[in-house]
Write a protein that holds these residues in place. Structure first.
Motif, PDB file in Angstrom:
ATOM      1  N   TRP A  89       7.192  13.137  27.925  1.00  0.00           N
ATOM      2  CA  TRP A  89       8.500  13.561  28.397  1.00  0.00           C
ATOM      3  C   TRP A  89       9.518  13.307  27.306  1.00  0.00           C
ATOM      4  CZ3 TRP A  89       9.542  12.001  34.154  1.00  0.00           C
ATOM      5  CH2 TRP A  89       8.467  12.399  34.953  1.00  0.00           C
ATOM      6  N   ASN A  90      10.409  14.270  27.073  1.00  0.00           N
ATOM      7  CA  ASN A  90      11.470  14.135  26.088  1.00  0.00           C
ATOM      8  C   ASN A  90      12.823  14.299  26.771  1.00  0.00           C
ATOM      9  OD1 ASN A  90      12.774  14.018  23.489  1.00  0.00           O
ATOM     10  ND2 ASN A  90      13.128  16.204  23.738  1.00  0.00           N
ATOM     11  N   TYR A 137      15.240  16.287  30.997  1.00  0.00           N
ATOM     12  CA  TYR A 137      14.069  16.055  30.160  1.00  0.00           C
ATOM     13  C   TYR A 137      13.115  17.236  30.231  1.00  0.00           C
ATOM     14  CZ  TYR A 137      11.828  14.718  34.595  1.00  0.00           C
ATOM     15  OH  TYR A 137      11.337  14.710  35.880  1.00  0.00           O
ATOM     16  N   ARG A 138      12.266  17.328  29.220  1.00  0.00           N
ATOM     17  CA  ARG A 138      11.210  18.341  29.179  1.00  0.00           C
ATOM     18  C   ARG A 138       9.865  17.640  29.247  1.00  0.00           C
ATOM     19  NH1 ARG A 138      14.640  20.266  25.147  1.00  0.00           N
ATOM     20  NH2 ARG A 138      15.676  22.186  25.733  1.00  0.00           N
ATOM     21  N   VAL A 139       8.931  18.265  29.931  1.00  0.00           N
ATOM     22  CA  VAL A 139       7.573  17.736  30.037  1.00  0.00           C
ATOM     23  C   VAL A 139       6.667  18.595  29.157  1.00  0.00           C
ATOM     24  CG1 VAL A 139       5.643  17.294  31.599  1.00  0.00           C
ATOM     25  CG2 VAL A 139       8.000  16.941  32.394  1.00  0.00           C
ATOM     26  N   ALA A 176       8.716   8.574  34.401  1.00  0.00           N
ATOM     27  CA  ALA A 176       7.716   8.851  33.362  1.00  0.00           C
ATOM     28  C   ALA A 176       6.625   7.787  33.385  1.00  0.00           C
ATOM     29  CB  ALA A 176       8.371   8.918  31.990  1.00  0.00           C
ATOM     30  N   ILE A 188       7.317   8.519  26.781  1.00  0.00           N
ATOM     31  CA  ILE A 188       8.720   8.914  26.866  1.00  0.00           C
ATOM     32  C   ILE A 188       9.330   8.867  25.473  1.00  0.00           C
ATOM     33  CG2 ILE A 188       9.583   6.602  27.396  1.00  0.00           C
ATOM     34  CD1 ILE A 188      10.935   9.661  29.147  1.00  0.00           C
ATOM     35  N   CYS A 193      13.277  18.527  36.549  1.00  0.00           N
ATOM     36  CA  CYS A 193      13.199  17.693  35.339  1.00  0.00           C
ATOM     37  C   CYS A 193      14.543  17.056  34.984  1.00  0.00           C
ATOM     38  CB  CYS A 193      12.669  18.493  34.155  1.00  0.00           C
ATOM     39  SG  CYS A 193      10.981  19.083  34.372  1.00  0.00           S
TER      40      CYS A 193
END
Length: 151
Positions: free
Chosen positions: A103-104, A96-98, A131, A138, A80
């Motif tokens: 996605w952040n 990033y985190r899913v 993303a 996103i 990630c």
């Protein structure tokens, strides 16, 4: 939609949301910019100077470019993140985190010796592109990535 195009010399950023299709890029460098071709930007079909000039005349700001500085940026989906390399040396990353919401992007950083070269922007664009390829929303809690997404 955000897209990143690269060759050995330059990196071109395209934000389709800002583009109002004035076609100045096409007239300025028809070899590079061809709306009938997919992808419509091919940096290997014109000289860097001509591409740079065409982009500088973009009235919407949808196109921008910078020099690569021989830095490679790759996506590492398994961990990630996107990663910037100078040769074999890792010099930056965008994490990033899913989640179910999308996605952040929560962190973007480049080593001090490499700041000011557009590497952080390339890192963020690489995550945005991935993303979009995954049809994921996103967002960013990282202030830099949030600024890039707003651009």
């Amino acid at each position: 939609m955000h897209r990143l195009y690269e060759n050995d010399d330059i990196v071109v950023f395209w934000n389709s949301d800002k583009c109002f299709h004035a076609k100045r890029c096409v007239h300025g460098s028809p070899g590079c910019f061809d709306p009938s071709r997919k992808p419509w930007i091919d940096l290997n079909r014109a000289e860097t100077k001509q591409i740079w000039q065409a982009i500088s005349e973009c009235p919407s700001g949808a196109l921008s470019c910078l020099y690569r500085h021989e830095i490679d940026v790759v996506i590492d989906v398994e961990n990630c993140r996107s990663i910037a390399f100078d040769g074999d040396k890792e010099i930056g990353e965008c994490n990033y985190r899913v989640s179910e919401e999308g996605w952040n992007i929560y962190h973007t950083g480049v080593q001090d010796d490499y700041t000011g070269k557009g590497i952080a922007k390339r890192l963020v664009y690489k995550v945005i592109e991935e993303a979009e390829r995954n049809h994921a929303q996103i967002a960013a809690t990282c202030s830099y990535a949030a600024k890039v997404i707003r651009e």
